[in-house]
Design an enzyme around this catalytic site. Structure first.
Site, PDB file in Angstrom:
ATOM      1  N   ILE A 693      28.723   0.185 -11.229  1.00 19.67           N
ATOM      2  CA  ILE A 693      29.461   1.465 -10.945  1.00 19.67           C
ATOM      3  C   ILE A 693      28.699   2.610 -10.531  1.00 19.67           C
ATOM      4  O   ILE A 693      29.326   3.750 -10.062  1.00 19.67           O
ATOM      5  CB  ILE A 693      30.646   1.810 -11.855  1.00 19.67           C
ATOM      6  CG1 ILE A 693      29.712   2.089 -13.165  1.00 19.67           C
ATOM      7  CG2 ILE A 693      31.564   0.707 -12.150  1.00 19.67           C
ATOM      8  CD1 ILE A 693      30.680   2.541 -14.529  1.00 19.67           C
ATOM      9  N   SER A 695      24.216   4.374 -10.310  1.00 19.40           N
ATOM     10  CA  SER A 695      22.804   4.191 -10.510  1.00 19.40           C
ATOM     11  C   SER A 695      22.133   5.451 -10.914  1.00 19.40           C
ATOM     12  O   SER A 695      22.581   6.495 -10.446  1.00 19.40           O
ATOM     13  CB  SER A 695      22.021   3.291  -9.190  1.00 19.40           C
ATOM     14  OG  SER A 695      22.155   4.201  -7.943  1.00 19.40           O
ATOM     15  N   SER A 698      16.467   5.598 -13.884  1.00 20.22           N
ATOM     16  CA  SER A 698      16.238   4.907 -14.952  1.00 20.22           C
ATOM     17  C   SER A 698      16.943   3.470 -14.892  1.00 20.22           C
ATOM     18  O   SER A 698      16.293   2.454 -15.655  1.00 20.22           O
ATOM     19  CB  SER A 698      16.543   5.466 -16.261  1.00 20.22           C
ATOM     20  OG  SER A 698      17.793   5.650 -16.359  1.00 20.22           O
ATOM     21  N   LEU A 700      20.560   0.659 -13.604  1.00 18.25           N
ATOM     22  CA  LEU A 700      21.995   0.376 -13.237  1.00 18.25           C
ATOM     23  C   LEU A 700      22.918   0.719 -14.162  1.00 18.25           C
ATOM     24  O   LEU A 700      22.686   0.288 -15.494  1.00 18.25           O
ATOM     25  CB  LEU A 700      22.104  -0.807 -12.564  1.00 18.25           C
ATOM     26  CG  LEU A 700      21.303  -1.136 -11.316  1.00 18.25           C
ATOM     27  CD1 LEU A 700      21.421  -2.658 -10.985  1.00 18.25           C
ATOM     28  CD2 LEU A 700      21.742  -0.157 -10.248  1.00 18.25           C
ATOM     29  N   ASP A 818      18.349  18.058 -18.426  1.00 21.86           N
ATOM     30  CA  ASP A 818      18.739  17.815 -17.174  1.00 21.86           C
ATOM     31  C   ASP A 818      20.410  18.141 -17.201  1.00 21.86           C
ATOM     32  O   ASP A 818      21.159  16.991 -16.580  1.00 21.86           O
ATOM     33  CB  ASP A 818      18.548  16.291 -16.725  1.00 21.86           C
ATOM     34  CG  ASP A 818      18.808  16.097 -15.414  1.00 21.86           C
ATOM     35  OD1 ASP A 818      18.839  16.755 -14.530  1.00 21.86           O
ATOM     36  OD2 ASP A 818      18.779  14.599 -14.970  1.00 21.86           O
TER      37      ASP A 818
END
Length: 990
Positions: A693, A695, A698, A700, A818
């Site tokens: 669903i 990516s 780091s 999938l 982040d």
């Protein structure tokens, strides 16, 4: 004779006795110092190791940090203790004040903490000087009793004091210096400070006062020479009494919300050397009386709303620094300014000055910085601007200057910064100009021509090369690879041709590459994958051919990739799925094959248009992937044959089914963080392509639905050798962070599995995906589209609470690093969860609100558009970087656009757009708006908010509050940003 001898003996005995008592007295001071050191102070660096009573160290006058007054051999007294920068910690050392002769205590730049007890502080009533700057003292400012009648200097800058300034601070009869800069004080600037009639210096800068006026009583401080109340919430007009301070040398009221005109009474300040009134809301013309301030050397009224032409007299003043930028000044520049022999700094940017620049500019002056950007100047550059060889910065962008760049500028080796974009410059750039020791060269949007010479390799200090929008041609010389600190290359919209130099891998510091709209050809060099700091790569609208280098997927922070409108062939490398892309475009090429599963999302559809041979999901504009007609019959016949074998194979398959499953090795380490009803064996067989669903950089992400009906999100980290260390870092960061987090607004890590061949993390599944997808997806979202304001506000509060928990409730605290809308996930009720802790870092030590150790950074972490500006000038960051990123998210919720949406205009992001838009309709009542420019006109505010929302009056009031908080969070200076705990309070305020 006997009488004389007896008298002499008695005199010598008395002298010895006095000396002995003096030594005892001296030793008494030494014992006090030793006792305080042992009981109150911690000296980790052993800077006080010589505080010992033995040998030649018996007298404390020989100890570090101790100063004595020596009148004669028989009169010695400890008068001062100065331990500045000694690295000591502990509480305030009240015991020092037991030394009866002590008059000076200076403890600047240490780690002293705790509150200061007014009762214990009364021991120090004999002190003349008390300096406690740059420590960690907390609580309210200490009260001072009336016994402190000798106190002359009181400095407590850059601590953590709170509360209002006590009234006792207006009762110091001898106080000459009061410095409370950089504390989180409340209330407003108190009027009782006007009682300190002996004051020569008053510092109240960067104090978090509530919006309030400058008290008129400040005008009573007739001995004041230095007044600084910068960025401290001042509003209203400057009281006329300020101009009575005729002894002032320095007046600094910058970065506040002051309004009204500058009165003609300013001409009374005959002794003034420096006036700083920039970044306020002052209006009207500059008064003629400024021309009377003959000692004035530094003058800065930039970033106001001043109008009119410059007074004739002001041009004759002998300025060293002259700053009028960001106003509405008009008219031509008086020639006499150019003849000032003292002029060093000349800044008049963002005005409406017209006419030509005086040709003799620089001939007589010692000018080092010349900034006339964003005006309406025309004509050519003064040829002698660098005549004295002192010029360091030329900033002239956004004018109407024409002609060629003078050859003489190529000999100006003092130059280190040039911005000449947005003019009408023409001709070729002098060759020596390219070789200057510049850190930035910006010549964009002119009519310049010629090529980049190989001698650019001599510009070893160049970090930003921006020459877009000209008529430059030729090849990009390989010599550019010698510029080892180059961070930005923008040569877009020119006529460059040829291939890119393969040595680009030597540019290890590259962060942004824009080469779109040229005639570049050849293959994209695979060496670009060595530029690990690259965040933006735009090669669109060229003639590149060949394959897309798979190595681009190894760039850890790349989040903007545009390769559209070229002649690229082959398949889209699945390695690109490893990138965290905010902007991705490979449209209008000759690509073929199947679109990788991770890109088969509606949001990416425009990225693949114009590639007829690409296939993918059932989108209207992309053909579906089907088997070729001629192969169907072959497949049918083969299927019939295979069916005959299936019956025999079924029994074998059932018995050997576990062998066909992807299952973990028995040596794998499984850690469970929550109560769960499944094992890793239930998960691993479902990590298939059909369940992908998403990516990221780091790995999938899969949606795994268990037999029990429970749905999970599983992140499988990349297992290739090239990603092993990065994958391990992300895995460790997620586990160490989320493994100990229990908060309703932080995504739950349920379990992890770590092995040699694979590693994956299992989370609760968020049905509504990410906030970024819900806000910005072109296709209507399955849950709520568009998001109404009540839902957006709830998301803002929840996400803020999650970040506040990380910053303030964990020990040690966590910096996310982040924060962005794509990392805020939404459950079935649209409740937010902060997610993706792959870049998270713990702070080094426990912290109080808003104070933390900085983390050293080897490269920029975070996502384009959300990164705090301090990354550009500092390699050390703290939790205030998260606060900035969250402020961007708040603006996304209000405006409904991505941080770098093209609708904001060239070189603008959502932060700059919001700040400029807010200024256009700020409240007419500065007392209400304070220093933040809070919008007060709902009709105008509607132009800023997302038009997809239907809003009530109550909604607009709440949006004002959130916008206010967002602008605070996105302040350029970390010290001005609130803590996340304060952000939560701001959002929840009624």
């Amino acid at each position: 004779m006997i009488t004389i001898t007896t008298s002499l003996f008695l005199f010598i005995s008395l002298l010895l006795a006095f000396s002995s008592s003096l030594q005892v007295y001296s030793n008494g001071d030494a014992e006090i110092l030793i006792r305080v050191k042992k009981t109150r102070l911690f000296d980790p660096d052993e800077n006080l190791s010589d505080w010992v009573i033995n040998g030649d160290k018996r007298s404390p006058c020989n100890w570090s940090g101790i100063k004595c007054h020596i009148k004669n051999a028989s009169s010695v007294a400890v008068t001062a203790i100065d331990l500045s920068g000694y690295g000591i910690s502990g509480e305030f050392p009240y015991g020092f004040c037991r030394i009866r002769t002590l008059v000076n205590i200076t403890l600047t730049q240490n780690n002293l903490n705790g509150t200061i007890n007014p009762v214990s502080l009364s021991l120090c009533s004999r002190i003349h000087v008390l300096i406690l700057n740059e420590n960690n003292f907390t609580g309210k400012l200490p009260e001072f009793s009336s016994e402190f009648r000798h106190l002359r200097v009181l400095e407590m800058e850059s601590n953590l004091f709170s509360g209002e300034i006590p009234e006792s601070y207006g009762r110091f009869p001898a106080l000459q210096v009061l410095n409370l800069n950089g504390n989180s004080l409340g209330g407003i600037v108190p009027a009782f400070l006007g009682n300190l009639t002996e004051l020569t210096r008053l510092d109240l800068a960067y104090v978090t006062f509530e919006p309030g006026p400058i008290p008129s009583t400040i005008g009573n401080l007739t001995k004041l020479r230095y007044l600084r109340i910068t960025n401290s919430g001042l509003v209203g007009e400057i009281p006329d009494s300020i101009w009575n301070l005729v002894s002032l040398k320095n007046l600094d009221l910058a970065t506040n919300g002051l309004t009204g005109e500058i009165q003609d009474s300013i001409g009374r300040l005959r002794s003034i050397y420096q006036i700083e009134l920039f970044d306020n809301q002052l209006s009207g013309k500059l008064p003629e009386s400024i021309g009377n301030l003959t000692r004035l050397r530094n003058f800065d009224v930039s970033q106001n709303s001043l109008t009119g032409e410059l007074p004739e007299k002001i041009a004759a003043l002998q300025f060293i620094s002259f700053n009028l930028n960001d106003n509405f000044f008009t008219g031509e520049l008086p020639d006499i300014i150019a003849e000032n022999p003292n002029l060093v700094e000349f800044k008049i940017f963002n005005n409406s000055f017209t006419g030509k620049l005086p040709r003799n500019f620089g001939k007589l002056s010692r000018i080092s910085e010349f900034d006339i950007s964003t005006n309406k100047f025309s004509g050519e550059f003064p040829p002698d601007l660098c005549y004295r060889k002192k010029l360091e910065r030329i900033i002239t962008f956004d004018n109407q200057l024409s002609g060629e760049i003078p050859e003489s500028y190529g000999d100006c080796h003092s130059l280190n910064y040039i911005r000449m974009a947005g003019n009408n410059l023409s001709g070729e750039v002098p060759v020596r100009f390219w070789e200057l020791p510049l850190s930035r060269l910006e010549l964009s949007n002119n009519q310049l021509q010629g090529s980049i010479p190989p001698s650019i390799s001599n510009a070893r200090h160049l970090s930003q090369l921006e020459i877009s929008g000209n008529n430059f041609s030729g090849v990009v010389p390989a010599e550019i690879c010698a510029l080892g600190i180059l961070r930005t290359v923008d040569i877009s919209r020119n006529r460059f041709s040829g291939s890119l130099p393969s040595c680009i891998n030597r540019l290890k510091n590259l962060e942004r590459v824009e080469m779109q709209e040229n005639m570049l050809d050849g293959e994209i060099p695979s060496a670009v994958s060595s530029c690990k700091k690259l965040t933006e790569l735009n090669l669109s609208n060229n003639r590149f051919r060949g394959l897309i280098p798979p190595g681009l997927g190894d760039l850890p922070v790349l989040n903007y990739l545009d390769l559209s409108n070229n002649q690229l062939t082959g398949e889209i490398p699945p390695e690109l799925l490893k990138l965290k892309l905010d902007q991705f475009n490979v449209s209008d090429n000759k690509l073929s094959g199947k679109i990788p599963l991770g890109f088969q999302q509606q949001i990416f559809l425009p990225s693949f248009l114009g590639n007829p041979n690409l296939c993918g999901p059932n989108w209207d504009s992309i053909r579906p992937c089907r088997s070729k007609p001629e192969t169907r019959y072959i497949l049918l016949i083969s299927a019939i044959c295979i069916v005959a074998l299936l019956g025999a194979l079924v029994g074998i398959f059932i018995k050997t089914k576990p062998l066909f499953r992807r299952k973990p090795n028995q040596a794998n380490k499984v850690t469970i963080f929550q109560r769960i009803g499944f094992t890793e064996a239930d998960i691993y067989p479902q990590l298939t392509k059909d369940n992908i669903i998403g990516s990221g950089g780091s790995g999938l992400v899969y949606r795994v639905k268990l037999k029990s009906g429970e749905t999970l999100a599983v992140k499988e980290l990349w297992r290739g050798s090239g990603q092993k260390s990065e994958s391990e870092s992300v895995f460790r960061s997620e586990v160490e962070t989320l493994g100990r987090v229990r908060h309703g607004n932080i995504v739950k890590l349920l379990m992890c599995c770590n092995g040699e061949k694979f590693r994956f993390l299992v989370y609760e599944f968020m049905e509504n995906g990410s906030l970024g997808d819900v806000l910005h997806s072109e296709k209507e979202h399955r849950a709520v589209s568009p998001l109404d304001w009540r839902t957006r506000f709830s998301i803002a509060v929840g996400a803020a609470q999650g970040l506040a928990y990380l910053h303030h409730d964990l020990v040690p605290p966590i910096i996310h690093r982040d924060v962005k809308s794509n990392n805020i996930l939404l459950d079935h009720e649209m409740k937010p969860r902060v997610a993706d802790f792959g870049l998270a870092k713990p702070l080094k030590r426990d912290v109080n609100d808003g104070v933390s150790d900085n983390i050293p950074m080897s490269c920029v972490a975070g996502s384009y558009g959300y990164i705090a500006p301090e990354y550009g000038y500092s390699s050390r960051v703290n939790e205030k970087s998260d606060v900035y990123s969250f402020g961007v998210v708040l603006l996304e919720l209000i405006i409904g656009k991505r941080p770098n949406d093209s609708c904001f205009g060239e070189n603008k992001d959502i932060v700059k757009f919001a700040m400029e838009a807010t200024l256009c309709y700020s409240s007419s009542s500065p007392e209400e708006a304070g220093n933040r420019g809070s919008p007060g006109n709902f009709k105008d505010l509607s132009k800023l908010v997302d038009p997809k929302m239907k809003l009530s009056t109550k909604d607009y009031e709440e949006i004002e509050k959130v916008l206010d908080a967002a602008l605070l969070c996105t302040s350029s200076f970390p010290i001005n940003r609130p803590t996340m705990r304060k952000v939560v309070e701001l959002l929840k305020e009624k």
